[in-house]
Write a protein that holds these residues in place. Structure first.
Motif, short mmCIF file in Angstrom:
data_model
loop_
_atom_site.label_atom_id
_atom_site.label_comp_id
_atom_site.label_asym_id
_atom_site.label_seq_id
_atom_site.Cartn_x
_atom_site.Cartn_y
_atom_site.Cartn_z
N VAL A 30 -11.76 21.47 5.03
CA VAL A 30 -11.99 20.09 5.45
C VAL A 30 -10.69 19.46 5.95
N GLU A 31 -9.61 19.75 5.22
CA GLU A 31 -8.33 19.20 5.62
C GLU A 31 -7.95 19.64 7.04
N ARG A 32 -8.09 20.94 7.30
CA ARG A 32 -7.74 21.45 8.63
C ARG A 32 -8.69 20.92 9.69
N LEU A 33 -9.97 20.80 9.32
CA LEU A 33 -10.95 20.30 10.29
C LEU A 33 -10.70 18.83 10.63
N VAL A 34 -10.38 18.05 9.59
CA VAL A 34 -10.11 16.63 9.82
C VAL A 34 -8.91 16.49 10.76
N ALA A 35 -7.88 17.32 10.52
CA ALA A 35 -6.69 17.27 11.37
C ALA A 35 -7.03 17.71 12.80
N ALA A 36 -7.79 18.80 12.91
CA ALA A 36 -8.08 19.35 14.25
C ALA A 36 -8.98 18.44 15.07
N THR A 37 -9.81 17.63 14.37
CA THR A 37 -10.73 16.77 15.10
C THR A 37 -10.18 15.35 15.21
N ASP A 38 -8.91 15.20 14.90
CA ASP A 38 -8.32 13.87 14.88
C ASP A 38 -8.53 13.06 16.17
N PRO A 39 -8.37 13.67 17.36
CA PRO A 39 -8.58 12.90 18.59
C PRO A 39 -9.99 12.32 18.71
N TRP A 40 -10.93 12.89 17.99
CA TRP A 40 -12.33 12.41 18.08
C TRP A 40 -12.76 11.81 16.74
N SER A 41 -11.76 11.39 15.93
CA SER A 41 -12.05 11.05 14.54
C SER A 41 -13.04 9.88 14.40
N THR A 42 -13.09 9.02 15.41
CA THR A 42 -14.01 7.90 15.27
C THR A 42 -15.45 8.35 15.46
N ASP A 43 -15.59 9.49 16.07
CA ASP A 43 -16.93 9.91 16.47
C ASP A 43 -17.16 11.37 16.16
N ARG A 44 -17.04 11.72 14.91
CA ARG A 44 -17.30 13.11 14.57
C ARG A 44 -17.95 13.21 13.21
N GLU A 45 -18.73 14.28 13.05
CA GLU A 45 -19.32 14.56 11.75
C GLU A 45 -19.02 16.02 11.42
N ILE A 46 -18.87 16.29 10.14
CA ILE A 46 -18.65 17.67 9.68
C ILE A 46 -19.82 18.01 8.77
N VAL A 47 -20.62 18.97 9.19
CA VAL A 47 -21.80 19.35 8.42
C VAL A 47 -21.51 20.64 7.67
N LEU A 48 -21.44 20.56 6.35
CA LEU A 48 -21.19 21.74 5.52
C LEU A 48 -22.50 22.18 4.89
N VAL A 49 -22.90 23.41 5.15
CA VAL A 49 -24.16 23.90 4.60
C VAL A 49 -23.86 24.84 3.44
N ASP A 50 -24.36 24.48 2.27
CA ASP A 50 -24.21 25.36 1.12
C ASP A 50 -25.38 26.34 1.08
N ASP A 51 -25.06 27.61 1.33
CA ASP A 51 -26.10 28.63 1.41
C ASP A 51 -26.31 29.28 0.04
N GLY A 52 -26.91 28.52 -0.86
CA GLY A 52 -27.23 29.05 -2.19
C GLY A 52 -26.04 29.60 -2.94
N SER A 53 -24.93 28.88 -2.94
CA SER A 53 -23.75 29.36 -3.67
C SER A 53 -24.00 29.37 -5.16
N THR A 54 -23.32 30.28 -5.85
CA THR A 54 -23.45 30.33 -7.30
C THR A 54 -22.17 29.80 -7.97
N ASP A 55 -21.20 29.38 -7.16
CA ASP A 55 -19.99 28.82 -7.75
C ASP A 55 -19.97 27.30 -7.52
N GLY A 56 -18.81 26.70 -7.54
CA GLY A 56 -18.75 25.25 -7.42
C GLY A 56 -18.72 24.72 -5.99
N THR A 57 -19.22 25.47 -5.04
CA THR A 57 -19.13 25.05 -3.64
C THR A 57 -19.80 23.70 -3.40
N TRP A 58 -20.99 23.52 -3.96
CA TRP A 58 -21.71 22.28 -3.68
C TRP A 58 -20.96 21.07 -4.25
#
Ligand code: UDP
Ligand code: MG
Length: 319
Positions: free
Chosen positions: A20-48
């Motif tokens: 998320v940190e790297r994505l937020v930095a990389a999308t900085d020029p579009w920061s006012t208008d961006r969404e990051i969709v994280l899909v948890d594919d049935g993780s068994t650890d603390g991903t969610w």
């Protein structure tokens, strides 16, 4: 113009914060208008839990939790369906694909391309077996496929809304997304990049999943293996005819019956060919069966971010 970033995550609790940190930095020029969709594919650890945390601390981070593990391609599809952007950027959670390439990809898209995909010029930190099988796989796939699918690409690409809509319009259940984008057409271009080693954790693609993906790819994009079965049949018929000549020849000349060795050889050869042919038909039939059932690809268990109440809000309400 809204930019969506879609990332499928399975047991990636160690990667998510950095991602998320790297994505937020990389999308900085579009920061006012961006969404990051994280899909948890049935993780068994603390991903969610990690995804929920990120969505609370960063604006525009959304989470989608599937009801169980459905595999990378379906998890990615779920995220793509949820994405609302005009341009959609997709990558793996383990940061093997550098998010910083987004700038270049956006520039390409400004020049009128609909699909800008990353092509791995080098793979760091992956076993030679994986590199070799992947290399071979893309070559075989392209031999067999009627659609040219770019070699050495993964699911790292930026696509336009119309290209994405085209892919989402394809109803099939066995999804080989890179092939589907190739099939969709529009203006496509690749950018070379060096694939970094995994940030944390282990690969979520053991041999069994890779083989399944390979069969999905082959059966979704080519009917040549089925035709190969017919060709094999002709070949064996030809060999059988030659054998018949040989058998009669030796019968007349030496008046002996054919030996045990040749019998065993012939039987094993033909049963091998038959099993192979049956197997090929089975692969297609099995997939037809799955398609015919027409089940939904996935179910969403929970959602966070973007208008959907966050877990902590819900916890506050119930407490
Ligand atoms: N992944 C997933 N579901 C799965 C397997 C993998 O969502 O059943 C995700 C995983 O979290 C990662 C991406 O798919 O973001 C690619 O997986 P991985 O990096 O393990 O594959 P590799 O790079 O080793 O081919
Ligand atoms: Mg990876």
């Amino acid at each position: 113009m809204l930019l969506s970033v879609v990332v499928p995550c399975m047991n990636e609790e160690d990667s998510v914060p950095m991602l998320v940190e790297r994505l937020v930095a990389a999308t900085d020029p579009w920061s006012t208008d961006r969404e990051i969709v994280l899909v948890d594919d049935g993780s068994t650890d603390g991903t969610w839990g990690e995804i929920c945390k990120q969505s609370e601390s960063h604006a525009g981070v959304r989470g989608l939790k599937l009801s169980t593990n459905r595999g990378h391609q379906v998890a990615l599809t779920a995220g793509l369906m949820a994405a609302k952007g005009q341009r959609i950027f997709m990558l793996d959670a383990d940061l093997q694909d550098p998010p910083e390439l987004l700038q270049d990809m956006m520039a390409m898209m400004d020049r009128g391309y609909d699909v800008v995909y990353g092509r791995r010029s080098e793979r760091k930190g992956e076993s030679w077996l994986k590199k070799m099988t992947a290399h071979g796989f893309y070559r075989v796939l392209n031999r067999l496929s009627d659609v040219p699918i770019p070699n050495d690409t993964g699911d790292f690409r930026l696509v336009s809304r119309r290209a994405l809509d085209a892919v989402l319009d394809m109803p099939e259940r066995s999804r080989f997304i890179r092939g589907m984008f190739a099939w969709a057409g529009f203006n496509q271009i690749g950018i070379e990049y060096v694939r970094d080693p995994r940030l944390a954790g282990e690969t979520k693609y053991p041999m069994s999943k890779m083989i399944r993906l390979a069969f999905d790819a082959l059966s979704s994009f080519s009917i040549k293996p089925l035709q190969m079965a017919t060709r094999l049949a002709f070949l064996t018929l030809l060999i059988a005819a030659l054998m018949a000549v040989y058998v009669f020849w030796s019968l007349i000349l030496y008046s002996t019956v054919a030996g045990w060795a040749s019998t065993v050889l012939v039987i094993s050869f033909f049963s091998g060919i038959q099993l192979l042919t049956l197997g090929i038909i089975g692969e297609y039939l099995g997939r037809l069966y799955v398609e015919a059932k027409g089940r939904p690809l996935f179910f969403v268990d929970e959602q966070v971010g973007n208008g959907v109440e966050t877990l902590s809000e819900r916890a506050q309400k119930t407490s």
